[in-house]
Write an enzyme that holds these catalytic residues in place. Sequence first.
Site, PDB file in Angstrom:
ATOM      1  N   LYS A  21       0.835  -1.205   0.000  1.00  0.00           N
ATOM      2  CA  LYS A  21       0.000   0.000   0.000  1.00  0.00           C
ATOM      3  C   LYS A  21       0.870   1.256   0.000  1.00  0.00           C
ATOM      4  O   LYS A  21       0.619   2.185  -0.757  1.00  0.00           O
ATOM      5  CB  LYS A  21      -0.928  -0.028   1.224  1.00  0.00           C
ATOM      6  CG  LYS A  21      -1.898   1.123   1.279  1.00  0.00           C
ATOM      7  CD  LYS A  21      -3.151   0.765   2.059  1.00  0.00           C
ATOM      8  CE  LYS A  21      -2.938   0.791   3.556  1.00  0.00           C
ATOM      9  NZ  LYS A  21      -2.684   2.147   4.075  1.00  0.00           N
ATOM     10  N   SER A  22       1.883   1.283   0.845  1.00  0.00           N
ATOM     11  CA  SER A  22       2.747   2.474   0.916  1.00  0.00           C
ATOM     12  C   SER A  22       3.396   2.756  -0.434  1.00  0.00           C
ATOM     13  O   SER A  22       3.432   3.897  -0.903  1.00  0.00           O
ATOM     14  CB  SER A  22       3.852   2.260   1.952  1.00  0.00           C
ATOM     15  OG  SER A  22       3.314   2.191   3.239  1.00  0.00           O
ATOM     16  N   GLY A  94      -5.101   7.655   4.791  1.00  0.00           N
ATOM     17  CA  GLY A  94      -4.247   8.598   5.513  1.00  0.00           C
ATOM     18  C   GLY A  94      -2.974   8.901   4.740  1.00  0.00           C
ATOM     19  O   GLY A  94      -2.535  10.058   4.652  1.00  0.00           O
ATOM     20  N   GLN A 169       4.753   9.280   7.009  1.00  0.00           N
ATOM     21  CA  GLN A 169       3.805  10.183   6.349  1.00  0.00           C
ATOM     22  C   GLN A 169       4.238  11.636   6.542  1.00  0.00           C
ATOM     23  O   GLN A 169       4.200  12.430   5.611  1.00  0.00           O
ATOM     24  CB  GLN A 169       2.393   9.941   6.876  1.00  0.00           C
ATOM     25  CG  GLN A 169       1.893   8.547   6.510  1.00  0.00           C
ATOM     26  CD  GLN A 169       0.472   8.280   6.951  1.00  0.00           C
ATOM     27  OE1 GLN A 169      -0.142   9.092   7.627  1.00  0.00           O
ATOM     28  NE2 GLN A 169      -0.046   7.134   6.563  1.00  0.00           N
ATOM     29  N   ASP A 320       2.006  -1.090  11.760  1.00  0.00           N
ATOM     30  CA  ASP A 320       0.675  -1.563  11.351  1.00  0.00           C
ATOM     31  C   ASP A 320       0.420  -3.015  11.749  1.00  0.00           C
ATOM     32  O   ASP A 320      -0.675  -3.542  11.499  1.00  0.00           O
ATOM     33  CB  ASP A 320       0.518  -1.414   9.834  1.00  0.00           C
ATOM     34  CG  ASP A 320       0.445   0.055   9.425  1.00  0.00           C
ATOM     35  OD1 ASP A 320       0.034   0.891  10.263  1.00  0.00           O
ATOM     36  OD2 ASP A 320       0.813   0.367   8.276  1.00  0.00           O
ATOM     37  N   ARG A 351      -6.468   1.860  17.718  1.00  0.00           N
ATOM     38  CA  ARG A 351      -6.189   0.421  17.667  1.00  0.00           C
ATOM     39  C   ARG A 351      -5.828  -0.162  19.024  1.00  0.00           C
ATOM     40  O   ARG A 351      -6.089  -1.349  19.277  1.00  0.00           O
ATOM     41  CB  ARG A 351      -5.061   0.133  16.666  1.00  0.00           C
ATOM     42  CG  ARG A 351      -5.518   0.284  15.242  1.00  0.00           C
ATOM     43  CD  ARG A 351      -4.464  -0.110  14.224  1.00  0.00           C
ATOM     44  NE  ARG A 351      -5.037   0.010  12.889  1.00  0.00           N
ATOM     45  CZ  ARG A 351      -4.337   0.176  11.779  1.00  0.00           C
ATOM     46  NH1 ARG A 351      -3.010   0.248  11.838  1.00  0.00           N
ATOM     47  NH2 ARG A 351      -4.934   0.252  10.612  1.00  0.00           N
ATOM     48  N   ARG A 394      -7.430  -3.217   9.317  1.00  0.00           N
ATOM     49  CA  ARG A 394      -6.543  -4.144  10.051  1.00  0.00           C
ATOM     50  C   ARG A 394      -7.216  -4.706  11.302  1.00  0.00           C
ATOM     51  O   ARG A 394      -6.919  -5.819  11.730  1.00  0.00           O
ATOM     52  CB  ARG A 394      -5.219  -3.469  10.374  1.00  0.00           C
ATOM     53  CG  ARG A 394      -4.492  -3.012   9.103  1.00  0.00           C
ATOM     54  CD  ARG A 394      -3.032  -2.740   9.319  1.00  0.00           C
ATOM     55  NE  ARG A 394      -2.532  -1.843   8.291  1.00  0.00           N
ATOM     56  CZ  ARG A 394      -2.213  -2.202   7.043  1.00  0.00           C
ATOM     57  NH1 ARG A 394      -2.342  -3.449   6.665  1.00  0.00           N
ATOM     58  NH2 ARG A 394      -1.774  -1.302   6.172  1.00  0.00           N
TER      59      ARG A 394
HETATM   60  C1  S3P Z   1       2.562   4.742   6.144  1.00  0.00           C
HETATM   61  C2  S3P Z   1       3.134   5.108   7.331  1.00  0.00           C
HETATM   62  C3  S3P Z   1       2.609   4.709   8.647  1.00  0.00           C
HETATM   63  C4  S3P Z   1       1.631   3.547   8.533  1.00  0.00           C
HETATM   64  C5  S3P Z   1       0.661   3.733   7.408  1.00  0.00           C
HETATM   65  C6  S3P Z   1       1.399   3.846   6.088  1.00  0.00           C
HETATM   66  C7  S3P Z   1       3.136   5.267   4.890  1.00  0.00           C
HETATM   67  O1  S3P Z   1       1.932   5.814   9.227  1.00  0.00           O
HETATM   68  O2  S3P Z   1       0.929   3.373   9.733  1.00  0.00           O
HETATM   69  O3  S3P Z   1      -0.246   2.650   7.327  1.00  0.00           O
HETATM   70  O4  S3P Z   1       2.806   4.726   3.808  1.00  0.00           O
HETATM   71  O5  S3P Z   1       3.914   6.203   4.956  1.00  0.00           O
HETATM   72  P1  S3P Z   1       2.726   6.959  10.021  1.00  0.00           P
HETATM   73  O6  S3P Z   1       3.664   7.591   9.097  1.00  0.00           O
HETATM   74  O7  S3P Z   1       1.672   7.933  10.466  1.00  0.00           O
HETATM   75  O8  S3P Z   1       3.374   6.242  11.165  1.00  0.00           O
END
Ligand code: S3P
Length: 441
Positions: A21-22, A94, A169, A320, A351, A394
């Site tokens: 996903k990232s 997010g 993020q 995650d 969570r 999740r």
């Molecule tokens: C992600 C970073 C993580 C993770 C999210 C995906 C990303 O969040 O929990 O599911 O793709 O950069 P945070 O950066 O807020 O920790």
Amino acid sequence: MLLQAAPHGALQGDAVVPGDKSMSHRSLLLAALAVGESRITGLLEGADVMATAGALRALGATVERQPDGTWTVRGCGVAGLAEPADVLDLGNAGTGARLLMGLLAGHAFTTFLSGDASLRSRPMRRVTEPLVAMGASVLGRSGGRLPLAITGRNDLVPITWRSPVASAQIKSAVLLAGLHAPGRTTVVEPLPSRDHTERMLAAMGAKITGEAGADGGWTVAIEGEAELAPQAFLVPADPSSAAFPLVAALTAPGSALTLPGISVNPLRTGLLATLREMGAKLELANERSVAGEPVADLEVRASRLVGVDVPAARAPSMIDEYPILAVAAAFAQGTTRMRGLAELRVKESDRLLLVAEGLAACGVEVAVEGDDLLVTGPVRATRAARIDAHHDHRIAMSFLVMGGLGSAPVTVAGAETIETSFPGFADLMNRLGAGLEAIEP
Ligand code: S3P
């Protein structure tokens, strides 16, 4: 949608899980900034990533699925996006929302962003604060939450941003804004978070460096006003999605699974390290590098697990995976203490709370002490439970795995949220030997 998981026996076979996903979000977002056409193979076609694709189309990029299942993106150049005609709805995503804000900070127009109930409740100030320091204007609800409006500028100021939390993020949003600022933009994080943005930007020709600090921190710097070259992106399978069949197979006696082509980026492998400490029989086969990302086939066999102490410093590399680790811990001998989980309270749901409440409802001995989660196993007989997913994919998948491993079924309400990250989850689990079934309310 209600999905029910009945207790199952051994799981067997190959578990092909969807793309990361990232990396899927990032390949779309970065391709939209390149001049020319990028091709993405292995893109996750989950709701979150499709929301990002939709937002990029609304901003003027051409994003298309080809008949062979690859995706093409014709980008507009680093400052080339156009004002969208309507509010951008990022759904549950997010990563999509926060990284997009980084891009939009460098564009001199106003964009309105919103999302589903979960995304609208999540803190955005952690991202908007550095973007405002660079020169963007943001108007949002209390706590900086969505819906919000961001007005960017094409003369952002490069900054050094010290993030209080290790968050890819936040880091990525600032680096993406830094592409639009003359000079060097720097992000310092207390611990290194996943580095997919940095790897991809480097491959596209940006000048980007990373350096470990003496205190365990991590500093990344990017030189702005770069031109990004289009890429052939290859997205490996998502280790965070692999975690669900993996834990199910580790815990169901007699199981043996292979999970091919999983990203084993060292900043994503905290769960594997923890499960090994717990006694998991887990091998990495065929280790290789795919478009700059370490990838391997995971081979897992049912194992006797013991409880362990998971240090807080490991959290960024498995952030995650705590919900599914907590499920594994319910079947391990002794107490597993997972330390330093404050960030779990601001994910797609709280969570920490939902895992503790849900496991207790299933009959598991569980406690929250400050920001630590303690799970004591092995649970002898589980209780039938109904869990609300609270828009959290999740949470939904973790409790469906729980239902398969215990002695009583678990029903998950709102299970459609699984589409966010793992389309085909129920079919895949059932092919391996699980008993997931949609039921009438
Ligand atoms: C992600 C970073 C993580 C993770 C999210 C995906 C990303 O969040 O929990 O599911 O793709 O950069 P945070 O950066 O807020 O920790």
